[in-house]
Write a protein that holds these residues in place. Structure first.
Motif, PDB file in Angstrom:
ATOM      1  N   GLY A 297       6.177  -0.092   4.615  1.00 19.39           N
ATOM      2  CA  GLY A 297       5.579   1.034   3.906  1.00 19.39           C
ATOM      3  C   GLY A 297       6.329   1.442   2.660  1.00 19.39           C
ATOM      4  N   ASP A 298       7.362   0.671   2.302  1.00 22.29           N
ATOM      5  CA  ASP A 298       8.176   1.002   1.126  1.00 22.29           C
ATOM      6  C   ASP A 298       7.962  -0.090   0.080  1.00 22.29           C
ATOM      7  N   THR A 299       8.184   0.251  -1.151  1.00 23.62           N
ATOM      8  CA  THR A 299       7.994  -0.754  -2.208  1.00 23.62           C
ATOM      9  C   THR A 299       9.027  -1.879  -2.116  1.00 23.62           C
ATOM     10  N   ASN A 300      10.143  -1.621  -1.445  1.00 25.83           N
ATOM     11  CA  ASN A 300      11.136  -2.673  -1.206  1.00 25.83           C
ATOM     12  C   ASN A 300      10.819  -3.518   0.036  1.00 25.83           C
ATOM     13  N   GLY A 301       9.708  -3.202   0.705  1.00 26.32           N
ATOM     14  CA  GLY A 301       9.362  -3.911   1.940  1.00 26.32           C
ATOM     15  C   GLY A 301       9.119  -5.386   1.693  1.00 26.32           C
ATOM     16  N   TYR A 302       9.504  -6.210   2.648  1.00 30.79           N
ATOM     17  CA  TYR A 302       9.183  -7.639   2.549  1.00 30.79           C
ATOM     18  C   TYR A 302       8.818  -8.206   3.920  1.00 30.79           C
TER      19      TYR A 302
END
Lengths: 98, 562
Positions: free
Chosen positions: B307-312
């Motif tokens: 749910g975060d823009t840094n998620g992968y």
């Protein structure tokens, strides 16, 4: 095997040397190996895995040696002293890398 | 310690082997059963008796399931004192979602980790687990015990003794002692090659027991050494937590450097972002594997910083045809689906490590090797059990003369760890078939009750072994051996019949359909029952003073049980 020739104290000191002394020695080896292998360019997890694998083999050797050696005092000195020494060198290597 | 090396090694072998042997029996036996842990799960959870399934669609099936998850009560309780202030009602910051499957799994185990607000340390995480039907997403009840992978397997490495991780430490120490016992055993006997061909069942019990001890020790020597050693390597992080204590600064520094090098974010950015189609990422990963000539299934799928823009998203290939559990990881940016990184081929050290741990854990497909593992594990049990019996046989005259109780205690503990352990194993399987699906309100969970039956049966078997042990003082045989063998011979077919009655899956049906997870366990239980019966008859003949033909079979026959 009769233990009548062995005092309980001596047996406990032997077991202590093999188990605790061995543990301290191998801890030192793994700490030194981890920092040392990493310092000479091995990837971190490679340094960790390699020192673990060698560490357990070393534990087997020093454990057996603790029971086979004639001079128990020397066993304690080498295992604990060597363990502390290697732990210290490992810590120094870490400090220089941070 | 003694005049010479051989005597020291003999002392070490005898006394450490005796004390830790009781632990090693359980480790070897439940290790042998763990080879077929997932198959035992099928037997224990009849609703899961269907074919293994590939990793299901994330977008349509897994995602809604994950979104409905929360950490377990036990995990929250465990983390309570690592937090300042009360725990929140809901956990919204998802550290990771993950799902792991192999070619033998019809059901899918998934886990979710959550950040804990106001934690004293930044990396405190609470966890939730769920087992689902990957065809529908429907969850299996939480109190259903996976007897194979959820009970026998952890028993193999932790003894279910979780206080201060003590179970792991005991097993670890027993593994070291196993290695030392192998080396010292070789030193004691010297004539390694001859042991391979020496078994004289018609000699005295003491002689033939020692033959069998040496034979099973030497035949499977590489197996025993490899498994004891790699078991230690697998849990090296517990036994020598160097990189999480003394070397933690170096470890943490390396993590940050690694994140920079790989481009996989170490932390959340704090900026919310949606998740793109993970199914499309799976297709892309499989396309890239096929390009390398190794098309295959997804074994491990995991999302970080959900749910975060840094998620992968990391997608790993199942190691069905490889020794490593999983590999060839490909990582995608969760919000866009762009490839961030492909894992490099393993380094030499990584390959060695994967070989050592992967060969122990055997998640790859090789049914013959799987059975060889079972035989190796049972050979280890025979080796240890004959060690106990030899210990008592060798000393029984001396003990009888002195009126010593030592032989009696060792023998009763041997009964407990050979036939008693097998009775406990059947006990949990029988409880599993007899307990109703839903229990009255206020009762312990069904799985907990099954575990109580296991331990209860074992304690009763132990009490029986000690109560019946008086004849050992006179150098006679403990009748508990025979009585427990008889109990096994009765309970084994009962177990198989209960499976039939409660599920309708009798052997003719499962064999006819080729449904080996259940047919294989049923057959193994029956074979064990027959061997126990043969052992009981041998023991009866010997108690009656008849010639001791094949008298040592009982030790072996008892542990052939699967």
């Amino acid at each position: 095997m009769s233990t009548s020739t062995l005092s309980t104290r001596h047996v406990i000191a032997r077991i202590g040397a093999g188990v605790l002394g061995g543990y301290a020695f191998v801890w030192g080896f793994i700490a030194l190996g981890l920092a040392g292998f990493y310092a000479v360019g091995l990837p971190f997890h490679d340094a960790e895995a390699l020192s673990n694998i060698l560490g357990f083999l070393l534990f087997l050797v020093v454990f057996l040696w603790a029971f086979a050696a004639s001079n128990l005092k020397r066993v304690w000195m080498i295992l604990v002293g060597g363990g502390l020494l290697m732990t210290g060198i490992g810590a120094l290597i870490q400090q220089s890398l941070l | 310690m003694f005049q010479n090396f051989r005597l020291s090694m003999a002392w070490l072998h005898t006394w450490f082997g005796l004390v830790l042997g009781f632990v090693l029996m359980a480790v070897f036996f439940f290790g042998a059963l763990s080879v077929f842990d997932r198959e035992i799960d099928r037997w224990a959870i009849p609703e899961s008796r269907f074919e293994p399934q590939p990793m299901p669609s994330f977008d349509t099936l897994l995602k809604p399931v994950f979104e409905g998850m929360q950490p377990s009560k036990e995990s929250i309780d465990f983390a309570r004192d690592k937090v300042n202030g009360p725990m929140p009602e809901r956990f919204d910051t998802i550290v990771t979602w993950g799902a792991y499957t192999t070619h033998r799994d019809p059901v899918l185990t998934i886990f979710a980790g959550y950040e804990v607000p106001n934690a004293k340390e930044p990396d405190v995480t609470v966890w939730g687990n769920r087992t689902i039907d990957p065809r529908t997403g429907v969850a299996f009840p939480d109190d259903q015990l996976k007897i194979g992978s959820g009970f026998f397997y952890p028993l193999h490495y932790s003894l279910h003794f979780h206080w201060a991780n003590l179970g792991y430490w005991i097993v670890g120490f027993a593994s070291l002692v196993m290695l030392a016992a192998l080396v010292s055993g070789v030193v004691m006997h010297r004539k390694i090659f001859r042991e391979l061909f020496t078994f004289r069942p018609k000699k005295s019990t003491q002689r033939s027991t020692l033959d069998l001890h040496n034979l099973t020790g030497v035949v499977a020597l590489p197996f025993h050494f490899f498994f004891a050693f790699t078991g230690l390597v697998i849990f090296a992080g517990i036994y020598f937590p160097v990189s999480h204590t003394q070397m933690k600064p170096l470890h943490d520094q390396h993590e940050v450097i690694e994140a920079q090098e790989t481009g996989l974010p170490h932390d959340r950015a704090g900026v919310p972002a949606p998740i793109a189609s993970v199914d499309a990422m799976v297709v892309e990963a499989q396309r890239r594997w096929a390009e390398r000539g190794m098309g295959g299934d997804v074994g491990f799928l995991t999302l970080r910083h959900v749910g975060d823009t840094n998620g992968y998203v990391s997608i790993y290939r199942a190691g069905t045809d490889r020794i490593a559990l999983t590999g060839q990881g490909i990582h995608f940016k969760a919000s866009t689906g762009e490839v961030l990184r492909e894992d490099l081929p393993p380094t030499a050290v990584e390959s060695i490590n994967e070989f050592l741990t992967g060969l122990h854990l055997q998640h790859f497909r090789h049914w013959m090797l799987r059975w060889l593992y079972v035989l190796g594990g049972l050979a280890g049990c025979v080796c240890i059990a004959t060690g106990f019996i030899f210990f008592v046989e060798k000393r029984k005259r001396q003990y009888a003369k002195e009126g010593s109780q030592n032989g009696r205690i060792v023998d009763a503990l041997a009964v407990t760890t050979v036939t008693g352990m097998l009775l406990a194993t059947l006990g949990i399987l029988i409880a599993n078939r007899l307990l109703p699906a839903s229990l009255p309100f206020g009762w312990p969970g069904r799985g907990d009750l099954e575990e109580y039956f296991f331990w209860g049966t074992w304690v009763v078997a132990m009490a029986h072994a000690f109560l019946r042990s008086a004849p050992v003082v006179q150098g006679e045989i403990n009748p508990a051996w025979r009585e427990q063998c008889l109990a096994l011979a009765v309970l084994a077919p009962v177990t198989v019949i209960l499976n039939w009655v409660t599920t309708g899956d009798h052997l003719l049906k499962t064999l006819g359909e080729g449904y080996w997870p259940v047919a294989g366990l049923d057959l193994s239980i029956l074979v064990g029952g027959v061997l126990a019966l043969i052992a009981a008859r041998h023991l009866r003949r010997r108690e009656q003073g008849a010639p001791v033909q094949g008298a040592t079979d009982f030790a072996g026959a008892g542990v052939q049980h699967g």
